[in-house]
Design an enzyme around this catalytic site. Structure first.
Site, short mmCIF file in Angstrom:
data_model
loop_
_atom_site.label_atom_id
_atom_site.label_comp_id
_atom_site.label_asym_id
_atom_site.label_seq_id
_atom_site.Cartn_x
_atom_site.Cartn_y
_atom_site.Cartn_z
N TYR A 278 12.48 25.33 -12.63
CA TYR A 278 12.30 24.63 -13.65
C TYR A 278 12.79 24.37 -14.84
CZ TYR A 278 9.25 22.45 -17.45
OH TYR A 278 8.50 21.65 -18.20
N LYS B 12 15.04 20.86 -15.48
CA LYS B 12 15.03 20.24 -17.04
C LYS B 12 16.43 20.25 -17.56
CE LYS B 12 10.77 18.88 -16.99
NZ LYS B 12 10.37 17.60 -16.90
#
Length: 301
Positions: free
Chosen positions: A170, A174
């Site tokens: 993640y 991002k």
């Protein structure tokens, strides 16, 4: 009249949480909203639910205009059809809010290739597909001599800006989105398109699993982590008022609006010759002493 009057906006992952809050605020500000949501669970699993229609019903009940869409944001053909359907239904498209995503939280030593690929697909490819088709539409208008006032709003995260323990995939995705935003802003300005990113700090299905009680609402206090806090910033970024702003990353924590510094050159030491390996330790310590302290990785302190 709201600041998004007569604007048309696609919001991905708009069935719940932050996306729902964005869609409702955009509608209150006068925008026609395409409410995209695949209806999957927090880990991308099929739930059999269809929250997009519920949000559309809320918008139409307040007198707004909205349309539900259920495409997979990482599906190239489907996202192209979503953009085409948006223009056919509402006559134009002004902004894309890339919000859809899910998590596969795992310590690095336990992460699997399939989990890694799933997170990269929905976040990075998902951000790419919808925006790429929107840019094709806007670029075509610009080449035809029409004025374009397009907006791309991407979703990064504090995890992407300075890391988060247990969220390697993640965080990497991002971080990639933040970098992509900088390139989009630089490349697309010539067509009348801006690109910015937001790093929300809100209570959602994804953050509740990681932060739990820390993000819960406190009785009688300002709800710092309510998803609705981020929605006005998104509406402003979608509006004509943000025309001069591009290539920025915003963080918003309750009422605390922050403009991120981004990457820049740090302290340096040039000895005008090749370094010797045994000299580098001391030099690195000197440079670290001059550099401002970085924000810690989430979960490390």
């Amino acid at each position: 009249m709201g600041i998004c009057e007569n604007r048309v906006v696609i919001v991905t992952g708009a069935g719940r949480g932050l996306g729902r809050a964005y869609a409702l605020e955009l509608a209150r500000q006068g925008a026609a909203v395409v409410v995209n949501d695949l209806g999957v669970g927090n880990h991308g699993e099929d739930t059999g639910e269809s929250p997009a229609e519920a949000v559309v019903s809320e918008i139409t009940a307040m007198g707004g205009r909205a349309m539900a869409n259920h495409c997979d944001v990482a599906d190239w053909e489907a996202t192209g059809e979503m953009v085409r359907q948006t223009v056919e239904t509402f006559g134009s498209l002004h902004a894309v809010v890339n919000n859809a995503g899910f998590v596969r939280d795992r310590m690095f030593v336990s992460a699997t290739p399939d989990e890694w690929d799933a997170v990269m697909r929905v976040h990075l490819r998902g951000h790419f597909c919808t925006a790429r088709h929107a840019v094709d539409h806007w670029r075509g208008l610009a080449k035809a001599g029409e004025a374009v006032d397009g907006r791309i709003i991407n979703t990064t995260s504090g995890a992407g800006l300075h890391g988060s323990i247990g969220q390697t995939a993640y965080s990497a995705a991002k971080g990639g989105i933040a970098s992509m935003t900088l390139v989009q802003a630089a490349e697309l300005a010539r067509y009348g398109i801006t690109a910015n990113a937001i790093a929300p700090n809100a209570r959602t299905r994804m953050t509740e699993g990681a932060f739990g009680e820390a993000m819960s609402a406190k009785e009688g206090e300002f709800d710092i982590f309510a998803p609705e806090n981020t929605a006005p910033l998104v509406a402003w970024l979608c509006s004509e008022q943000s025309v001069g702003v591009s290539g920025e990353v915003f963080e918003l924590i309750g009422g605390d609006l922050r403009l991120c510094l981004g990457w820049s050159d740090g302290p340096q030491e040039d000895i005008k010759r090749a370094w010797k390996a045994e000299e580098i330790s001391a030099a690195v310590e000197r440079l670290k002493a001059e550099r401002p302290a970085a924000k810690p990785v989430w979960g490390s302190s």
